[in-house]
Design an enzyme around this catalytic site. Structure first.
Site, PDB file in Angstrom:
ATOM      1  N   GLU A   1       0.898  -1.191   0.104  1.00 41.23           N
ATOM      2  CA  GLU A   1       0.224   0.005  -0.266  1.00 41.23           C
ATOM      3  C   GLU A   1       0.892   1.189  -0.008  1.00 41.23           C
ATOM      4  O   GLU A   1       1.683   1.429   0.839  1.00 41.23           O
ATOM      5  CB  GLU A   1      -1.079   0.138   1.218  1.00 41.23           C
ATOM      6  CG  GLU A   1      -1.799   0.985   1.490  1.00 41.23           C
ATOM      7  CD  GLU A   1      -2.589   0.840   2.699  1.00 41.23           C
ATOM      8  OE1 GLU A   1      -3.647   1.573   2.968  1.00 41.23           O
ATOM      9  OE2 GLU A   1      -2.159   0.041   3.875  1.00 41.23           O
TER      10      GLU A   1
ATOM     11  N   LYS B   1      -9.276   2.419  -2.126  1.00 37.67           N
ATOM     12  CA  LYS B   1      -9.370   1.712  -0.702  1.00 37.67           C
ATOM     13  C   LYS B   1     -10.767   2.048  -0.338  1.00 37.67           C
ATOM     14  O   LYS B   1     -11.260   3.298  -0.271  1.00 37.67           O
ATOM     15  CB  LYS B   1      -8.393   1.956   0.285  1.00 37.67           C
ATOM     16  CG  LYS B   1      -8.644   1.394   1.311  1.00 37.67           C
ATOM     17  CD  LYS B   1      -7.324   1.450   2.401  1.00 37.67           C
ATOM     18  CE  LYS B   1      -7.123   0.928   3.504  1.00 37.67           C
ATOM     19  NZ  LYS B   1      -5.726   1.174   4.401  1.00 37.67           N
TER      20      LYS B   1
ATOM     21  N   CYS C   1      -5.632  -3.422   2.231  1.00 34.07           N
ATOM     22  CA  CYS C   1      -5.125  -3.384   3.502  1.00 34.07           C
ATOM     23  C   CYS C   1      -6.492  -3.612   4.380  1.00 34.07           C
ATOM     24  O   CYS C   1      -6.990  -4.575   4.681  1.00 34.07           O
ATOM     25  CB  CYS C   1      -4.220  -2.376   4.158  1.00 34.07           C
ATOM     26  SG  CYS C   1      -3.560  -2.510   5.817  1.00 34.07           S
TER      27      CYS C   1
ATOM     28  N   GLY D   1     -12.261 -60.623  11.087  1.00 37.41           N
ATOM     29  CA  GLY D   1     -11.438 -61.758  10.634  1.00 37.41           C
ATOM     30  C   GLY D   1     -10.104 -60.944  10.605  1.00 37.41           C
ATOM     31  O   GLY D   1      -9.802 -59.935   9.996  1.00 37.41           O
TER      32      GLY D   1
ATOM     33  N   LEU E   1      -1.859 -55.394   8.343  1.00 33.06           N
ATOM     34  CA  LEU E   1      -2.313 -54.049   8.541  1.00 33.06           C
ATOM     35  C   LEU E   1      -3.752 -53.702   8.707  1.00 33.06           C
ATOM     36  O   LEU E   1      -4.183 -53.038   9.751  1.00 33.06           O
ATOM     37  CB  LEU E   1      -1.401 -52.890   7.751  1.00 33.06           C
ATOM     38  CG  LEU E   1       0.005 -52.708   7.752  1.00 33.06           C
ATOM     39  CD1 LEU E   1       0.646 -52.059   6.513  1.00 33.06           C
ATOM     40  CD2 LEU E   1       0.362 -52.012   9.153  1.00 33.06           C
TER      41      LEU E   1
ATOM     42  N   GLY F   1     -23.913 -60.546  16.573  1.00 35.54           N
ATOM     43  CA  GLY F   1     -23.040 -59.546  16.307  1.00 35.54           C
ATOM     44  C   GLY F   1     -23.096 -59.020  14.790  1.00 35.54           C
ATOM     45  O   GLY F   1     -24.012 -59.435  13.893  1.00 35.54           O
TER      46      GLY F   1
ATOM     47  N   TYR G   1     -15.185 -59.366  -4.711  1.00 37.66           N
ATOM     48  CA  TYR G   1     -16.649 -59.357  -4.569  1.00 37.66           C
ATOM     49  C   TYR G   1     -17.369 -60.342  -4.072  1.00 37.66           C
ATOM     50  O   TYR G   1     -17.033 -61.455  -4.116  1.00 37.66           O
ATOM     51  CB  TYR G   1     -17.080 -59.311  -6.018  1.00 37.66           C
ATOM     52  CG  TYR G   1     -18.454 -58.599  -6.191  1.00 37.66           C
ATOM     53  CD1 TYR G   1     -18.506 -57.305  -6.129  1.00 37.66           C
ATOM     54  CD2 TYR G   1     -19.593 -59.147  -6.315  1.00 37.66           C
ATOM     55  CE1 TYR G   1     -19.891 -56.414  -6.354  1.00 37.66           C
ATOM     56  CE2 TYR G   1     -21.034 -58.702  -6.388  1.00 37.66           C
ATOM     57  CZ  TYR G   1     -21.076 -57.329  -6.396  1.00 37.66           C
ATOM     58  OH  TYR G   1     -22.119 -56.805  -6.559  1.00 37.66           O
TER      59      TYR G   1
END
Length: 664
Positions: free
Chosen positions: A46, A115, A189, A368, A373, A473, A491
């Site tokens: 500015e 401005k 600004c 299972g 991981l 469950g 699938y």
């Protein structure tokens, strides 16, 4: 500027207060340097041609003439430059003084943006010298400055436009704008600090980049607020935001200016600098911004009032990237951020499962457990959910189902993990059941085709479903986001469950989540941590082919490619809808130290082939908690016909290969 990247800069010149000739030289010197670096868009602070701290000198005609002469000097010195620049100076209009941004290119004054909001408190007294711009004041739309008639107002947007290129024979040929989506709005600004800043309307009118010419002083902790304000504004408006701050050379009578320059994009600060003059440089991804706006149905399609568009012209060039592109976009690079992210993801996934267990009155959660991981993470999430419910680990039934490819290492790790977490462990060898099934359908045990592999996966799912029925469950799914993207799931086998806790967690993040838990438990539960570390060191494998000398013979990443690459492709190709050629460009930039060009292209082709081919598996996924910005649930973030053809995406890569100078 290929792929939508444009190199930009926030610039803070070293100035002298009221020495307009000196300041002009500093400005055009930085512009010339920026042009050499390939920068196409630059923002200065500015009132940088006079200095922000001139005080009552702004009322001196001598200073105002000096400012206009300084702008003329900059225009003349940069008339051969293509760079688009915004420079701050005072301008007199209808007998009043306005704090303005002059937008210039190639020696031409394209527009003056005044401005709108002037501070008049504490250390700032702008209203003593300047008048705030208000459209209703009836000011002229054009004013004369530096011998040019120029558009004036706060309703200006500067857009990269098509142009005519002159050929050697003198004829003109039309050329498309290299980035027609590059549209620039300007505010100054304090305009940013008000409740409804001008940039809101500018962005609604199509501006993809906002320039802010600023002179914000430094006080303790103000930099944090300023950074937050700029980044949040860029995120809220889905835009690039370039904030150029006044610095060295401003008067230190009462204030200190720190040249806190910031460049943000869609909520992230790409680069910043403080307490130094010169250029702060990075690249904005304009296409990313446009695509993100397109997918947001809450983003306005048009402004509430008309805006004037001012054309500017850029020639197409190759933009050399310097901005950081994360090689693992799902995984924060900073350890502290990564730990915080891991903790939150575990919490979110566990909360989702907790709700489902409560709602269904499930007596057990059945998992299972392979010793890999994904099933490990699913069990850790389930244990957290059970803890939230105040239920014991024994309400979790873990089932290890060894078959033809199971190794001692994975089986033992599964058993150790189940014991450490206090679950009910069941060991069911499915070998005989699978052999009987193969006999029933006429499948030879020597034929290790997809039937050989999938028969085992479906038998395991059948066992889990029946145990869940028997114990009242829910079967907890273990498949992760990366596997769903590639269709690396059988699938109606591991593809199916009653609640899939890992479904929005990519493989690269799965590893960090397990490591986070291992690190957290290393002191309190060393046995649990030890088995988790060993699981982390085990090669990723479905273990569906017979082991070789007791070792895993089937390694997933040798078959479908590195998950590190596929997660990168998934993030940029699906989350941001980048074309394959741009995904390749980014992958080569971010991962060239790990993979060569041929390897990246090979697995990128494979990613798109499998992604399109395997959509039918994603069309019927079980419920799963969303924990990140990328999911493939057919009920939420991803809706795609199962019969879509991949040809256009493959053709994009073919064109890229033809354009590469050295080929592959």
């Amino acid at each position: 500027m290929r792929y939508g990247f444009v190199k930009v800069a926030a610039a803070t010149p070293k100035i002298r207060v009221a020495d307009c000739h000196y300041n002009a030289k500093q400005v055009f010197t930085l512009m010339r340097e920026a042009e050499k670096q390939g920068i196409k868009l630059i923002c200065f602070p500015e009132l940088c041609l006079t200095g922000y701290t001139c005080g009552d000198l702004f009322l001196q005609r001598t200073l105002l003439h000096g400012a206009e002469e300084a702008l003329s000097t900059v225009l003349s010195a940069t008339r051969h430059l293509e760079i688009l620049a915004a420079v701050g100076l005072p301008v007199q209009v209808n007998g009043k003084l306005y704090n303005c941004a002059a937008v210039i290119q190639g020696g031409c004054l394209l527009g003056l943006v005044p401005k709108q909001h002037l501070p008049n408190y504490t250390e700032f007294y702008e209203q003593r010298w300047f008048t705030p711009y208000r459209a209703q004041d009836g000011l002229p739309d054009q004013v004369s400055l530096c011998g040019q008639l120029v558009d004036f107002g706060a309703d200006l947007i500067f857009r990269c436009a098509d142009y005519q290129q002159e050929l050697p024979d003198g004829t003109l040929t039309p050329q498309r704008a290299p980035i027609p989506e590059l549209a620039v709005g300007v505010e100054i600004c304090e305009d940013l600090w008000v409740p409804t800043p001008p940039c809101t309307e500018l962005a609604a009118a199509g501006a993809t980049v906002i320039l802010n010419l600023s002179a914000s002083d430094e006080v303790v902790c103000k930099d944090s607020y300023r950074r937050s304000l700029v980044s949040s504004t860029a995120g809220r408006l889905v835009c690039g935001y370039i904030y150029a701050d006044a610095g060295e050379g401003e008067s230190s009578t009462d204030l200190v200016f720190g040249a806190h320059n910031l460049i943000a994009e869609n909520g992230s600060v790409l680069t910043e600098s403080r307490f130094q003059t010169g250029l702060t440089v990075t690249e904005l991804d304009i296409h990313r911004l446009v695509e993100e706006r397109q997918r947001m149905n809450t983003y306005p399609a048009a402004p509430d009032r008309p805006f004037r568009e001012i054309p500017f012209y850029l020639s197409p060039v190759e933009t050399k990237l310097t901005r950081y592109v994360a090689p693992n976009p799902f995984v924060p690079a900073d350890y502290g951020d990564r730990a915080s992210r891991c903790e939150e993801i575990l919490l979110l996934a566990s909360l989702g499962l907790k709700k489902r267990l409560e709602h269904t009155h499930a007596a057990t959660a059945v998992i299972g457990l392979s010793g890999g991981l994904d099933s490990t993470l699913a069990l850790l999430i389930t244990k957290i959910a059970m803890d939230m419910l105040g239920r014991p680990g024994s309400d979790i039934i873990t089932v290890t189902m060894p078959c033809f490819g199971t190794t001692d290492r994975t089986r033992d790790n599964a058993c150790l993990l189940a014991d450490c977490l206090g679950t009910q462990l069941r060991k069911i060898d499915i070998g005989k059941a699978v052999q009987q099934h193969f006999k029933d359908i006429g499948q030879s045990m020597d034929d290790h085709s997809v039937t050989f592999e999938n028969g085992q996966a479906r038998e395991r799912t059948q066992v889990l479903m029946d145990i869940a029925n028997k114990t009242g469950g829910l079967v907890i799914g273990t498949g992760d986001l990366s596997e769903l993207a590639l269709g690396w799931a059988t699938y109606n086998g591991d593809h199916m469950s009653m609640y899939a806790v890992n479904a929005s967690i990519p493989k690269t993040l799965v590893r960090h989540l397990v490591r986070f838990v291992a690190d957290d438990k290393s002191d309190k539960e060393p046995e649990l941590a030890a088995v988790l570390y060993d699981i982390l060191d085990t090669p990723v494998s479905p273990e569906l082919l017979p082991a070789e000398e007791g070792q895993i013979s089937q390694r997933t990443e040798e078959l479908v490619g590195p998950y590190e690459l596929h997660d990168f492709f998934l993030y940029y190709g699906v989350r941001f809808a980048f074309p394959p050629s741009k995904v390749f460009h980014l992958a080569e930039y971010a991962l060239s130290d790990r993979y060569d060009r041929a390897t990246i292209l090979k697995w990128l082709r494979e990613f798109y082939r499998r992604f399109f081919q395997q959509q039918f598996k994603r069309s019927c996924l079980p419920d799963a908690p969303k924990v990140g910005s990328v999911t493939l649930s057919p009920r939420g973030d991803w809706r795609m016909p199962s019969d879509a053809v991949v040809a256009l995406w493959q053709e994009d890569l073919d064109r890229l290969v033809r354009q590469l100078p050295e080929g592959l």
